[in-house]
Write a protein that holds these residues in place. Sequence first.
Motif, PDB file in Angstrom:
ATOM      1  N   ALA A  49       0.871  -1.173   0.000  1.00  0.00           N
ATOM      2  CA  ALA A  49       0.000   0.000   0.000  1.00  0.00           C
ATOM      3  C   ALA A  49       0.906   1.220   0.000  1.00  0.00           C
ATOM      4  O   ALA A  49       1.967   1.220   0.628  1.00  0.00           O
ATOM      5  CB  ALA A  49      -0.913  -0.003   1.229  1.00  0.00           C
ATOM      6  N   TRP A  50       0.504   2.247  -0.735  1.00  0.00           N
ATOM      7  CA  TRP A  50       1.290   3.460  -0.864  1.00  0.00           C
ATOM      8  C   TRP A  50       0.415   4.622  -0.436  1.00  0.00           C
ATOM      9  O   TRP A  50      -0.660   4.844  -0.995  1.00  0.00           O
ATOM     10  CB  TRP A  50       1.763   3.624  -2.302  1.00  0.00           C
ATOM     11  N   LEU A  51       0.883   5.358   0.572  1.00  0.00           N
ATOM     12  CA  LEU A  51       0.103   6.435   1.157  1.00  0.00           C
ATOM     13  C   LEU A  51       0.855   7.750   1.021  1.00  0.00           C
ATOM     14  O   LEU A  51       2.084   7.776   0.994  1.00  0.00           O
ATOM     15  CB  LEU A  51      -0.154   6.159   2.642  1.00  0.00           C
ATOM     16  N   CYS A  52       0.090   8.837   0.963  1.00  0.00           N
ATOM     17  CA  CYS A  52       0.728  10.150   0.851  1.00  0.00           C
ATOM     18  C   CYS A  52      -0.059  11.189   1.632  1.00  0.00           C
ATOM     19  O   CYS A  52      -1.246  11.034   1.896  1.00  0.00           O
ATOM     20  CB  CYS A  52       0.867  10.562  -0.611  1.00  0.00           C
ATOM     21  N   ASP A  53       0.648  12.248   1.989  1.00  0.00           N
ATOM     22  CA  ASP A  53       0.051  13.404   2.633  1.00  0.00           C
ATOM     23  C   ASP A  53      -0.700  14.172   1.552  1.00  0.00           C
ATOM     24  O   ASP A  53      -0.099  14.588   0.564  1.00  0.00           O
ATOM     25  CB  ASP A  53       1.161  14.258   3.234  1.00  0.00           C
ATOM     26  N   PRO A  54      -2.010  14.371   1.687  1.00  0.00           N
ATOM     27  CA  PRO A  54      -2.759  15.063   0.637  1.00  0.00           C
ATOM     28  C   PRO A  54      -2.284  16.498   0.408  1.00  0.00           C
ATOM     29  O   PRO A  54      -2.489  17.044  -0.672  1.00  0.00           O
ATOM     30  CB  PRO A  54      -4.211  15.020   1.117  1.00  0.00           C
ATOM     31  N   ASP A  55      -1.612  17.090   1.400  1.00  0.00           N
ATOM     32  CA  ASP A  55      -1.078  18.447   1.240  1.00  0.00           C
ATOM     33  C   ASP A  55       0.333  18.445   0.677  1.00  0.00           C
ATOM     34  O   ASP A  55       0.894  19.509   0.404  1.00  0.00           O
ATOM     35  CB  ASP A  55      -1.090  19.188   2.580  1.00  0.00           C
ATOM     36  N   GLY A  56       0.941  17.255   0.556  1.00  0.00           N
ATOM     37  CA  GLY A  56       2.283  17.154  -0.002  1.00  0.00           C
ATOM     38  C   GLY A  56       3.401  17.523   0.953  1.00  0.00           C
ATOM     39  O   GLY A  56       4.564  17.576   0.562  1.00  0.00           O
ATOM     40  N   ALA A  57       3.095  17.768   2.219  1.00  0.00           N
ATOM     41  CA  ALA A  57       4.127  18.207   3.167  1.00  0.00           C
ATOM     42  C   ALA A  57       4.882  17.031   3.798  1.00  0.00           C
ATOM     43  O   ALA A  57       6.089  17.105   3.985  1.00  0.00           O
ATOM     44  CB  ALA A  57       3.504  19.063   4.259  1.00  0.00           C
ATOM     45  N   GLY A  58       4.174  15.965   4.140  1.00  0.00           N
ATOM     46  CA  GLY A  58       4.802  14.840   4.835  1.00  0.00           C
ATOM     47  C   GLY A  58       5.405  13.834   3.881  1.00  0.00           C
ATOM     48  O   GLY A  58       5.130  13.849   2.676  1.00  0.00           O
ATOM     49  N   PRO A  59       6.224  12.929   4.405  1.00  0.00           N
ATOM     50  CA  PRO A  59       6.837  11.915   3.547  1.00  0.00           C
ATOM     51  C   PRO A  59       5.823  10.874   3.087  1.00  0.00           C
ATOM     52  O   PRO A  59       4.820  10.625   3.758  1.00  0.00           O
ATOM     53  CB  PRO A  59       7.892  11.277   4.448  1.00  0.00           C
ATOM     54  N   ARG A  60       6.081  10.288   1.952  1.00  0.00           N
ATOM     55  CA  ARG A  60       5.283   9.173   1.441  1.00  0.00           C
ATOM     56  C   ARG A  60       5.520   7.985   2.366  1.00  0.00           C
ATOM     57  O   ARG A  60       6.603   7.817   2.922  1.00  0.00           O
ATOM     58  CB  ARG A  60       5.782   8.883   0.033  1.00  0.00           C
ATOM     59  N   LEU A  61       4.506   7.148   2.554  1.00  0.00           N
ATOM     60  CA  LEU A  61       4.616   5.951   3.376  1.00  0.00           C
ATOM     61  C   LEU A  61       4.256   4.738   2.531  1.00  0.00           C
ATOM     62  O   LEU A  61       3.141   4.651   2.011  1.00  0.00           O
ATOM     63  CB  LEU A  61       3.699   6.047   4.606  1.00  0.00           C
ATOM     64  N   SER A  62       5.216   3.828   2.383  1.00  0.00           N
ATOM     65  CA  SER A  62       4.984   2.578   1.663  1.00  0.00           C
ATOM     66  C   SER A  62       4.887   1.450   2.678  1.00  0.00           C
ATOM     67  O   SER A  62       5.721   1.356   3.583  1.00  0.00           O
ATOM     68  CB  SER A  62       6.140   2.275   0.708  1.00  0.00           C
ATOM     69  N   LEU A  63       3.880   0.613   2.536  1.00  0.00           N
ATOM     70  CA  LEU A  63       3.683  -0.547   3.401  1.00  0.00           C
ATOM     71  C   LEU A  63       3.844  -1.777   2.520  1.00  0.00           C
ATOM     72  O   LEU A  63       3.051  -1.986   1.603  1.00  0.00           O
ATOM     73  CB  LEU A  63       2.298  -0.504   4.031  1.00  0.00           C
ATOM     74  N   LEU A  64       4.880  -2.556   2.777  1.00  0.00           N
ATOM     75  CA  LEU A  64       5.201  -3.692   1.908  1.00  0.00           C
ATOM     76  C   LEU A  64       5.161  -4.990   2.699  1.00  0.00           C
ATOM     77  O   LEU A  64       5.834  -5.131   3.726  1.00  0.00           O
ATOM     78  CB  LEU A  64       6.583  -3.498   1.286  1.00  0.00           C
ATOM     79  N   GLU A  65       4.381  -5.941   2.205  1.00  0.00           N
ATOM     80  CA  GLU A  65       4.270  -7.232   2.876  1.00  0.00           C
ATOM     81  C   GLU A  65       5.540  -8.048   2.666  1.00  0.00           C
ATOM     82  O   GLU A  65       6.072  -8.123   1.559  1.00  0.00           O
ATOM     83  CB  GLU A  65       3.050  -7.990   2.349  1.00  0.00           C
ATOM     84  N   VAL A  66       6.012  -8.634   3.768  1.00  0.00           N
ATOM     85  CA  VAL A  66       7.184  -9.505   3.751  1.00  0.00           C
ATOM     86  C   VAL A  66       6.831 -10.785   4.503  1.00  0.00           C
ATOM     87  O   VAL A  66       5.956 -10.779   5.366  1.00  0.00           O
ATOM     88  CB  VAL A  66       8.420  -8.817   4.400  1.00  0.00           C
ATOM     89  N   PRO A  67       7.505 -11.897   4.186  1.00  0.00           N
ATOM     90  CA  PRO A  67       7.151 -13.157   4.841  1.00  0.00           C
ATOM     91  C   PRO A  67       7.628 -13.277   6.281  1.00  0.00           C
ATOM     92  O   PRO A  67       7.018 -13.970   7.083  1.00  0.00           O
ATOM     93  CB  PRO A  67       7.829 -14.213   3.961  1.00  0.00           C
ATOM     94  N   GLU A  68       8.715 -12.593   6.634  1.00  0.00           N
ATOM     95  CA  GLU A  68       9.247 -12.747   7.985  1.00  0.00           C
ATOM     96  C   GLU A  68       8.527 -11.820   8.965  1.00  0.00           C
ATOM     97  O   GLU A  68       8.157 -10.714   8.616  1.00  0.00           O
ATOM     98  CB  GLU A  68      10.763 -12.526   8.022  1.00  0.00           C
ATOM     99  N   PRO A  69       8.351 -12.283  10.214  1.00  0.00           N
ATOM    100  CA  PRO A  69       7.652 -11.471  11.218  1.00  0.00           C
ATOM    101  C   PRO A  69       8.570 -10.412  11.819  1.00  0.00           C
ATOM    102  O   PRO A  69       9.796 -10.494  11.731  1.00  0.00           O
ATOM    103  CB  PRO A  69       7.256 -12.503  12.276  1.00  0.00           C
ATOM    104  N   LYS A  70       7.962  -9.437  12.456  1.00  0.00           N
ATOM    105  CA  LYS A  70       8.708  -8.441  13.226  1.00  0.00           C
ATOM    106  C   LYS A  70       9.333  -9.170  14.411  1.00  0.00           C
ATOM    107  O   LYS A  70       8.660  -9.948  15.092  1.00  0.00           O
ATOM    108  CB  LYS A  70       7.754  -7.339  13.695  1.00  0.00           C
ATOM    109  N   THR A  71      10.615  -8.916  14.670  1.00  0.00           N
ATOM    110  CA  THR A  71      11.285  -9.664  15.729  1.00  0.00           C
ATOM    111  C   THR A  71      11.855  -8.808  16.851  1.00  0.00           C
ATOM    112  O   THR A  71      12.273  -9.343  17.869  1.00  0.00           O
ATOM    113  CB  THR A  71      12.444 -10.502  15.148  1.00  0.00           C
TER     114      THR A  71
END
Length: 144
Positions: A58-80
């Motif tokens: 998923a790719w998210l953005c600040d509608p005002d263009g001020a904040g950084p873009r946020l990419s959410l990428l699925e990976v097979p390994e869990p958070k550790t």
Amino acid sequence: MAAKVDLTLDCADAGLLAVFWKTALGYTDEPPPAPFATREEWLAQFDLPADDSADGGAWLCDPDGAGPRLSLLEVPEPKTAKNRLHLDIRVPGHGGPDERWRRITAESERLVRAGGAVLEVFDGHHIVMVDPEGNEFCVAAGPP
């Protein structure tokens, strides 16, 4: 000229986190890069493995263009482990200390209703939280 920063968060469920982070940050879904009509078209230009698809991110953005873009990428390994980098969500900082703290706690409560959880409260200063997959972030006062 300073470099622009995008943030990428590995995750198990990009759709779940996209809903949470859009709520938390006021972000929207980022459209695919021009001239592509869909993320699938955009990804097709790369030599990616057959099992890679736009459904895994998923790719998210600040509608005002001020904040950084946020990419959410699925990976097979869990958070550790604890994140080495985390986001600070800054609520407006005007008013006295009690008013700022009320806004911090109200924002924290809103994010709990959206699926986050409180880890630790530093009374009068900030609240450490996690998103639905356990990624740490803080809620604190920002500049007025």
